[in-house]
Design a protein around this motif. Sequence first.
Motif, mmCIF file in Angstrom:
data_model
loop_
_atom_site.group_PDB
_atom_site.id
_atom_site.type_symbol
_atom_site.label_atom_id
_atom_site.label_comp_id
_atom_site.label_asym_id
_atom_site.label_seq_id
_atom_site.Cartn_x
_atom_site.Cartn_y
_atom_site.Cartn_z
ATOM 1 N N SER A 72 -23.768 -33.919 -13.289
ATOM 2 C CA SER A 72 -22.495 -34.087 -13.005
ATOM 3 C C SER A 72 -21.639 -35.298 -13.629
ATOM 4 O O SER A 72 -20.553 -35.208 -14.064
ATOM 5 C CB SER A 72 -21.869 -33.963 -11.349
ATOM 6 N N THR A 78 -20.020 -29.928 -10.877
ATOM 7 C CA THR A 78 -20.931 -28.529 -10.887
ATOM 8 C C THR A 78 -20.031 -27.347 -10.622
ATOM 9 O O THR A 78 -18.990 -27.609 -9.759
ATOM 10 C CB THR A 78 -22.212 -28.714 -10.140
ATOM 11 N N GLN A 79 -20.449 -26.342 -11.021
ATOM 12 C CA GLN A 79 -19.824 -25.298 -10.494
ATOM 13 C C GLN A 79 -21.250 -24.496 -9.665
ATOM 14 O O GLN A 79 -21.930 -23.928 -10.408
ATOM 15 C CB GLN A 79 -19.504 -24.176 -11.572
ATOM 16 N N VAL A 81 -22.701 -21.500 -8.030
ATOM 17 C CA VAL A 81 -22.735 -20.420 -8.329
ATOM 18 C C VAL A 81 -23.780 -19.504 -7.380
ATOM 19 O O VAL A 81 -24.807 -19.671 -7.643
ATOM 20 C CB VAL A 81 -23.051 -19.898 -9.889
ATOM 21 N N HIS A 111 -26.497 -24.891 -9.586
ATOM 22 C CA HIS A 111 -25.596 -25.493 -10.163
ATOM 23 C C HIS A 111 -25.423 -25.363 -11.491
ATOM 24 O O HIS A 111 -26.222 -25.001 -12.297
ATOM 25 C CB HIS A 111 -25.773 -27.068 -10.034
ATOM 26 N N TRP A 113 -23.155 -25.709 -15.427
ATOM 27 C CA TRP A 113 -22.114 -26.468 -16.322
ATOM 28 C C TRP A 113 -22.035 -25.748 -17.562
ATOM 29 O O TRP A 113 -23.119 -25.104 -18.110
ATOM 30 C CB TRP A 113 -22.517 -27.859 -16.501
ATOM 31 N N TRP A 119 -24.610 -22.850 -21.388
ATOM 32 C CA TRP A 119 -24.637 -22.882 -20.126
ATOM 33 C C TRP A 119 -25.999 -23.625 -19.563
ATOM 34 O O TRP A 119 -27.008 -23.420 -20.018
ATOM 35 C CB TRP A 119 -24.485 -21.675 -19.342
#
Length: 144
Positions: A72, A78-79, A81, A111, A113, A119
């Motif tokens: 990060s 971060t996303q 998911v 996590h 990105w 990805w």
Amino acid sequence: MTTAQHLAAIDLLRGRAFPARRGPSELGDSGPGYHLARLAPAAETPHPYVIREEDAAEQCRAECEALADALSTRWGPTQPVSLWSVSVRSVAGEAIPHPWDELSHLTDDVHLWHVDGHWIAVGVARADELRWELLAVVTETDPP
């Protein structure tokens, strides 16, 4: 492995071409459009009964969080998911692209990105009855 070693492994995968066919690699396996690495936790011990399973799982999750924090710092927030619904869809017979199908059966969440057309996902999975491992994925395939 340390966080620095995990970062180096991810950088290695990001710079590596994707193979035409699925097969093993020194870090896990790779296939068309993806690399999936199984990263050893720093505290992996040759005597698994020395550490309780709950402690090992928690330690691996902490290492994953440290890696996510480092990533990060590089690429922004971060996303988080959940892959639970992807796993359910896969089990129900829906065709889920690699590596997301395999990843959804290994871990509940990652996590994520999106960096330079790739990805990058990191998560925690049970390696066997007594061990846990960090997973890292580099793929050009969009999440389902």
